[in-house]
Design a protein around this motif. Structure first.
Motif, PDB file in Angstrom:
ATOM      1  N   GLU A 240      13.550   1.370  -4.983  1.00 26.30           N
ATOM      2  CA  GLU A 240      12.621   2.043  -4.071  1.00 26.30           C
ATOM      3  C   GLU A 240      11.560   1.089  -3.526  1.00 26.30           C
ATOM      4  O   GLU A 240      11.034   1.305  -2.438  1.00 26.30           O
ATOM      5  N   LEU A 241      11.257   0.048  -4.276  1.00 24.59           N
ATOM      6  CA  LEU A 241      10.242  -0.923  -3.845  1.00 24.59           C
ATOM      7  C   LEU A 241      10.766  -1.903  -2.805  1.00 24.59           C
ATOM      8  O   LEU A 241       9.984  -2.608  -2.158  1.00 24.59           O
ATOM      9  N   LEU A 242      12.070  -1.956  -2.619  1.00 21.64           N
ATOM     10  CA  LEU A 242      12.702  -2.810  -1.601  1.00 21.64           C
ATOM     11  C   LEU A 242      12.284  -4.273  -1.704  1.00 21.64           C
ATOM     12  O   LEU A 242      12.099  -4.949  -0.696  1.00 21.64           O
ATOM     13  N   GLY A 243      12.070  -4.764  -2.928  1.00 17.95           N
ATOM     14  CA  GLY A 243      11.697  -6.169  -3.105  1.00 17.95           C
ATOM     15  C   GLY A 243      10.331  -6.524  -2.549  1.00 17.95           C
ATOM     16  O   GLY A 243      10.072  -7.675  -2.206  1.00 17.95           O
ATOM     17  N   SER A 244       9.435  -5.577  -2.461  1.00 17.81           N
ATOM     18  CA  SER A 244       8.116  -5.786  -1.860  1.00 17.81           C
ATOM     19  C   SER A 244       7.283  -6.776  -2.660  1.00 17.81           C
ATOM     20  O   SER A 244       7.273  -6.754  -3.888  1.00 17.81           O
ATOM     21  N   SER A 245       6.546  -7.628  -1.945  1.00 23.06           N
ATOM     22  CA  SER A 245       5.635  -8.560  -2.596  1.00 23.06           C
ATOM     23  C   SER A 245       4.196  -8.037  -2.586  1.00 23.06           C
ATOM     24  O   SER A 245       3.345  -8.531  -3.319  1.00 23.06           O
ATOM     25  N   ARG A 246       3.918  -7.058  -1.731  1.00 23.76           N
ATOM     26  CA  ARG A 246       2.597  -6.430  -1.680  1.00 23.76           C
ATOM     27  C   ARG A 246       2.788  -4.947  -1.386  1.00 23.76           C
ATOM     28  O   ARG A 246       3.625  -4.579  -0.562  1.00 23.76           O
ATOM     29  N   LEU A 247       1.993  -4.113  -2.040  1.00 24.04           N
ATOM     30  CA  LEU A 247       2.007  -2.682  -1.769  1.00 24.04           C
ATOM     31  C   LEU A 247       0.639  -2.265  -1.261  1.00 24.04           C
ATOM     32  O   LEU A 247      -0.384  -2.671  -1.800  1.00 24.04           O
ATOM     33  N   ASN A 248       0.644  -1.452  -0.215  1.00 22.51           N
ATOM     34  CA  ASN A 248      -0.587  -0.927   0.374  1.00 22.51           C
ATOM     35  C   ASN A 248      -0.646   0.572   0.094  1.00 22.51           C
ATOM     36  O   ASN A 248       0.318   1.290   0.350  1.00 22.51           O
ATOM     37  N   PHE A 249      -1.775   1.027  -0.432  1.00 20.44           N
ATOM     38  CA  PHE A 249      -1.975   2.425  -0.766  1.00 20.44           C
ATOM     39  C   PHE A 249      -3.042   3.000   0.159  1.00 20.44           C
ATOM     40  O   PHE A 249      -4.091   2.390   0.350  1.00 20.44           O
ATOM     41  N   ASN A 250      -2.765   4.167   0.709  1.00 20.21           N
ATOM     42  CA  ASN A 250      -3.684   4.830   1.620  1.00 20.21           C
ATOM     43  C   ASN A 250      -3.961   6.222   1.085  1.00 20.21           C
ATOM     44  O   ASN A 250      -3.028   6.948   0.734  1.00 20.21           O
ATOM     45  N   ALA A 251      -5.246   6.589   1.004  1.00 26.30           N
ATOM     46  CA  ALA A 251      -5.652   7.933   0.610  1.00 26.30           C
ATOM     47  C   ALA A 251      -6.464   8.527   1.749  1.00 26.30           C
ATOM     48  O   ALA A 251      -7.379   7.878   2.273  1.00 26.30           O
ATOM     49  N   THR A 252      -6.134   9.759   2.130  1.00 28.15           N
ATOM     50  CA  THR A 252      -6.841  10.451   3.208  1.00 28.15           C
ATOM     51  C   THR A 252      -7.223  11.846   2.729  1.00 28.15           C
ATOM     52  O   THR A 252      -6.384  12.582   2.207  1.00 28.15           O
ATOM     53  N   ILE A 253      -8.501  12.187   2.912  1.00 28.87           N
ATOM     54  CA  ILE A 253      -8.990  13.535   2.631  1.00 28.87           C
ATOM     55  C   ILE A 253      -9.929  13.894   3.771  1.00 28.87           C
ATOM     56  O   ILE A 253     -10.916  13.203   4.012  1.00 28.87           O
ATOM     57  N   GLU A 254      -9.587  14.937   4.504  1.00 29.32           N
ATOM     58  CA  GLU A 254     -10.275  15.296   5.736  1.00 29.32           C
ATOM     59  C   GLU A 254     -10.357  14.063   6.637  1.00 29.32           C
ATOM     60  O   GLU A 254      -9.341  13.475   6.947  1.00 29.32           O
ATOM     61  N   ASN A 255     -11.560  13.648   7.065  1.00 28.20           N
ATOM     62  CA  ASN A 255     -11.679  12.485   7.952  1.00 28.20           C
ATOM     63  C   ASN A 255     -11.943  11.186   7.203  1.00 28.20           C
ATOM     64  O   ASN A 255     -12.185  10.155   7.820  1.00 28.20           O
ATOM     65  N   GLU A 256     -11.915  11.237   5.877  1.00 26.22           N
ATOM     66  CA  GLU A 256     -12.157  10.051   5.057  1.00 26.22           C
ATOM     67  C   GLU A 256     -10.838   9.359   4.750  1.00 26.22           C
ATOM     68  O   GLU A 256      -9.869   9.993   4.327  1.00 26.22           O
TER      69      GLU A 256
END
Length: 126
Positions: free
Chosen positions: A94-110
């Protein structure tokens, strides 16, 4: 209006934030989100994980509802804070050999983003 105070990544069931993840067999982490200025209502939190090429690897929703903790009518003018964690487990495929992972969290406009670098675990045998 709700605000994201802090967003960080830890190894699964650990408390120290990480910037690198030693990998060999997938990903086992917790995403920690600290929120302030929550009104007395339910909020949907959207998470998205992408690799360094911007390819979406996973997305999911979570919920935080401070009304479950307090009497709604007594506290209707109050604000709450929350510290919540969501676990993420992904296989090496599932990681597709990724060297970096980016995580995004969104709640309302934040919106908040954090990245970790995937490091190959060194074999220190013999």
């Amino acid at each position: 209006m709700v605000k994201i105070n802090t967003f960080y990544v830890t190894y699964l069931n650990k408390s120290e934030p990480i910037l690198t993840y030693e990998k060999n067999d997938g990903l086992n982490i917790d995403l920690h989100l600290q929120l302030i200025a929550l009104e007395m209502k339910a909020y949907t939190i959207r998470f998205k994980i992408t690799n360094s090429d911007g390819v979406e690897l996973l997305s999911f929703n979570g919920t935080v509802d401070p009304t479950q903790l307090f009497d709604k009518q007594e506290n209707s003018n109050n604000e709450a804070i929350a510290s919540i964690a969501f676990f993420v487990k992904m296989s090496q495929e599932e990681l597709l050999g990724s060297s970096r992972l980016n995580f995004n969290a969104t709640i309302e406009n934040e919106v908040s983003d954090v990245s970790i670098f995937m490091m190959k675990k060194e074999d220190n045998h013999g």
